[in-house]
Design an enzyme around this catalytic site. Structure first.
Site, PDB file in Angstrom:
ATOM      1  CG  ASP A  61      -1.836   1.171   1.310  1.00 33.38           C
ATOM      2  OD1 ASP A  61      -1.740   2.070   0.441  1.00 33.38           O
ATOM      3  OD2 ASP A  61      -2.670   1.224   2.231  1.00 33.38           O
ATOM      4  CB  ILE A  62       2.081   3.556  -2.653  1.00 29.81           C
ATOM      5  CG1 ILE A  62       0.828   4.268  -3.159  1.00 29.81           C
ATOM      6  CG2 ILE A  62       2.478   2.409  -3.569  1.00 29.81           C
ATOM      7  CD1 ILE A  62       1.069   5.020  -4.480  1.00 29.81           C
ATOM      8  CG  ASN A  88      -0.009   1.399 -12.670  1.00 34.27           C
ATOM      9  OD1 ASN A  88      -0.382   2.024 -13.664  1.00 34.27           O
ATOM     10  ND2 ASN A  88      -0.855   0.678 -11.943  1.00 34.27           N
ATOM     11  CG  PHE A  93     -11.872  11.874  -6.894  1.00 35.00           C
ATOM     12  CD1 PHE A  93     -12.856  11.510  -5.977  1.00 35.00           C
ATOM     13  CD2 PHE A  93     -10.590  12.109  -6.435  1.00 35.00           C
ATOM     14  CE1 PHE A  93     -12.555  11.377  -4.630  1.00 35.00           C
ATOM     15  CE2 PHE A  93     -10.275  11.983  -5.081  1.00 35.00           C
ATOM     16  CZ  PHE A  93     -11.266  11.616  -4.181  1.00 35.00           C
ATOM     17  CB  SER A 138      -1.578  11.358 -17.122  1.00 34.06           C
ATOM     18  OG  SER A 138      -2.658  11.747 -17.950  1.00 34.06           O
ATOM     19  CB  ALA A 191      -7.160  17.221  -7.671  1.00 32.04           C
ATOM     20  CE1 TYR A 192      -4.832  10.549 -12.519  1.00 34.74           C
ATOM     21  CE2 TYR A 192      -4.838  11.788 -14.579  1.00 34.74           C
ATOM     22  CZ  TYR A 192      -4.533  10.639 -13.872  1.00 34.74           C
ATOM     23  OH  TYR A 192      -3.921   9.580 -14.509  1.00 34.74           O
ATOM     24  N   GLY A 193      -4.668  16.406 -12.657  1.00 35.27           N
ATOM     25  CA  GLY A 193      -3.680  17.017 -13.539  1.00 35.27           C
ATOM     26  C   GLY A 193      -2.491  17.574 -12.778  1.00 35.27           C
ATOM     27  CE  LYS A 196      -1.139   9.968 -12.659  1.00 30.62           C
ATOM     28  NZ  LYS A 196      -0.319   8.797 -12.307  1.00 30.62           N
TER      29      LYS A 196
END
Length: 210
Positions: A61-62, A88, A93, A138, A191-193, A196
């Site tokens: 679990d990272i 990976n 979300f 990504s 948030a994802y952007g 990454k």
């Protein structure tokens, strides 16, 4: 000659599972599918076995420093280190998710940036000579960069950005998102952007831009 070993985080589904499958077909060494959920991880290994492919499972679990450190100790003791590490594991979300942005920012950055950084901190010393580390980022990171303020773009593209400065910027994004002030701070509404983007900058092996 010691057995070579490849380790894939978040390998029980999606891109991670596909990476493990490809390694099982091509890599001349042991391939470890890691996942935080033991049941899902073992089920993924069994699924590969049904295809005639052999993967080994190790719980990792990272988001848990103890899990990272114990896993690092396991691979050091059993293999003397790691030949291939593929970071990976991550979280995203869904677009329609109604979770408040402040929470999405905190959770996403904790996993995709800070936890992956913890993996690198513990595992880079274990990478054997000629080994490889792959961080799965990504194209969204480039889009997020283009939506940042000119000042932020300059820092992310700079040749002299340090790890400490990058960590500070990622912390700043989370803090400003908590206050609902991230847009005023020059950040995009993703948030994802941003997570990454931080990972992409982390992965730069030499000075230069995107």
């Amino acid at each position: 000659m010691s057995t070579k070993v490849a380790v894939v985080t978040g390998g029980n589904k999606g891109i991670g599972f596909a990476i493990v499958r490809a390694l099982c077909k091509q890599y001349k060494g042991d391939v470890y599918l890691t996942a935080r959920d033991v049941g899902r991880g073992q089920a993924a290994v069994e699924s590969l076995a049904s295809e005639g492919l052999k993967a080994l499972f190790h719980q990792l679990d990272i988001n848990d420093l103890n899990s990272i450190s114990s896993s690092a100790a396991f691979f050091k003791e059993k293999y003397g280190g790691v030949d291939v590490l593929i970071n990976n594991a991550g979280i995203a979300f869904k677009v329609a998710d109604t979770t408040p942005f402040a929470i999405q920012a905190k959770v996403t950055l904790e996993t995709n940036f800070f936890a992956t950084r913890d993996m690198l901190t513990h595992f880079l010393p274990l990478i054997k000579a000629g080994g490889r580390v792959v961080n799965v980022s990504s194209f969204v990171s480039c889009r997020a960069l283009s939506q940042c303020s000119p000042a932020l773009q300059q820092r992310f593209r700079s040749e002299d950005i340090t790890e400490g400065e990058l960590v500070g910027l990622m912390e700043r994004f989370v803090n400003e998102a908590q206050k609902g002030e991230h847009k005023e701070g020059g950040w995009p509404d993703t948030a994802y952007g941003v997570s990454k983007l931080g990972l992409t900058v982390t992965s730069r092996y030499k000075p230069g831009g995107f």
